[in-house]
Design a protein around this motif. Structure first.
Motif, PDB file in Angstrom:
ATOM      1  N   THR A   1     -42.444  99.489  35.004  1.00 24.74           N
ATOM      2  CA  THR A   1     -41.914 100.530  34.141  1.00 24.74           C
ATOM      3  C   THR A   1     -42.289 100.177  32.704  1.00 24.74           C
ATOM      4  N   GLY A   2     -42.044 101.079  31.767  1.00 29.25           N
ATOM      5  CA  GLY A   2     -42.394 100.796  30.380  1.00 29.25           C
ATOM      6  C   GLY A   2     -43.749 101.371  30.014  1.00 29.25           C
TER       7      GLY A   2
ATOM      8  N   GLY B   1     -44.481  91.540  29.623  1.00 31.00           N
ATOM      9  CA  GLY B   1     -43.328  92.418  29.563  1.00 31.00           C
ATOM     10  C   GLY B   1     -42.034  91.642  29.485  1.00 31.00           C
ATOM     11  N   SER B   2     -40.961  92.282  29.913  1.00 27.29           N
ATOM     12  CA  SER B   2     -39.639  91.668  29.846  1.00 27.29           C
ATOM     13  C   SER B   2     -38.820  92.046  31.072  1.00 27.29           C
TER      14      SER B   2
ATOM     15  N   THR C   1     -35.898  93.452  33.369  1.00 27.70           N
ATOM     16  CA  THR C   1     -34.951  94.544  33.398  1.00 27.70           C
ATOM     17  C   THR C   1     -34.152  94.436  34.694  1.00 27.70           C
TER      18      THR C   1
ATOM     19  N   ARG D   1     -33.130  96.696  36.522  1.00 27.57           N
ATOM     20  CA  ARG D   1     -33.418  97.793  37.441  1.00 27.57           C
ATOM     21  C   ARG D   1     -34.110  97.280  38.700  1.00 27.57           C
TER      22      ARG D   1
ATOM     23  N   TYR E   1     -37.927  95.449  39.018  1.00 26.51           N
ATOM     24  CA  TYR E   1     -38.807  96.065  38.035  1.00 26.51           C
ATOM     25  C   TYR E   1     -39.163  95.053  36.948  1.00 26.51           C
TER      26      TYR E   1
ATOM     27  N   LYS F   1     -40.454  95.451  32.880  1.00 20.12           N
ATOM     28  CA  LYS F   1     -40.724  96.385  31.804  1.00 20.12           C
ATOM     29  C   LYS F   1     -41.990  95.961  31.075  1.00 20.12           C
TER      30      LYS F   1
ATOM     31  N   THR G   1     -44.984  95.769  28.425  1.00 23.45           N
ATOM     32  CA  THR G   1     -45.330  96.003  27.017  1.00 23.45           C
ATOM     33  C   THR G   1     -46.844  96.064  26.825  1.00 23.45           C
TER      34      THR G   1
END
Length: 243
Positions: free
Chosen positions: A186-187, A203-204, A206, A208, A221, A223, A225
């Motif tokens: 996602t993201g 990313g980071s 999450t 979710r 998930y 996230k 970047t």
């Protein structure tokens, strides 16, 4: 099939195993830790082939070859034994690619709760494999991931709806038992994603999660970047899931 043919097949099979073992080719079949056994097997087959040739030569010199019975008929092995040539030809002529998105999206996630977690560096980006991120995100609820920049490398897979995943095939012993571990993305996802292309995702964490459509297993998930295309790694499989 006479002894000379048997020896030739043994020798060629052993040579093919040694070739695969001394190159990265063997990583398409078995896990890296089995390389010594693969090399030993190839050496044993070559020694067996040479021993077969030597015994055959010595027997002929001593006039003890039992190529004919008392009625003058030749002793022959069943013709079906020539089928042993087929796996040899497959090993020499066919180098199958590593399992990819087609297998991954038709097999349920193999994510398992680990016995423990390795220590992570206190500062800087976390360079994790797919299995490590997924297990920490699901079973440790991201405690060691929150607030950290994370880098994960894997290949792209798309489900029937086009939703993207970052995947690594987890290996227990050999490619025959490989199963996928998946991370949903996602993201800031790249607008165009090609299945089986390798990406380094930054990313980071999450919280979710979703459920695997095949077996209902948990899929965390990540996230995104940024996403950077990378070359296929030397060892495309992830062996950390059962360590």
């Amino acid at each position: 099939m006479n002894r000379q043919a048997q020896a030739a097949i043994l020798f060629l099979t052993g040579a093919a195993l040694l070739h695969a073992g001394f190159t990265n080719l063997y990583l398409r079949y078995v896990k890296a830790g089995l390389q010594p056994l693969l090399l030993a097997s190839g050496a044993v087959l070559i020694v067996a082939a040479l021993a077969t040739i030597w015994y055959e030569w010595r027997g002929r010199r001593n006039h003890e070859v039992d190529a004919h019975d008392d009625h003058g008929h030749t002793h022959r092995e069943p013709r079906i034994s020539w089928l042993l040539v087929l796996p040899l030809l497959a090993l020499i002529l066919v180098a199958p690619p590593a399992l990819g998105s087609y297998s991954a999206m038709r097999t349920g996630t193999a994510l398992q709760q680990p016995y423990g977690y390795g220590k992570l560096p206190a500062t800087g980006p976390l360079d994790l494999n797919v299995v490590d991120y997924a297990t920490r995100a699901v079973y440790d609820h991201g405690r060691s991931l929150k607030g950290r920049e994370i880098k994960v490398t894997g290949f792209v897979a798309l489900d029937r709806s086009g939703a993207p995943y970052l995947v690594r095939m987890a290996l227990n012993c050999c490619a025959a038992d490989a199963q996928p571990v998946k991370i949903a993305l996602t993201g800031k996802i790249p607008p165009v994603l090609q299945p089986d292309k390798w990406l380094e995702i930054t990313g980071s964490y999450t919280a979710r999660q979703t459920r695997d459509a095949v077996n209902g297993g948990p899929v965390p998930y990540l996230k995104v970047t940024s996403a950077t295309p990378v070359a296929t790694p030397k060892d495309p499989y992830d062996e950390s899931w059962n360590n």
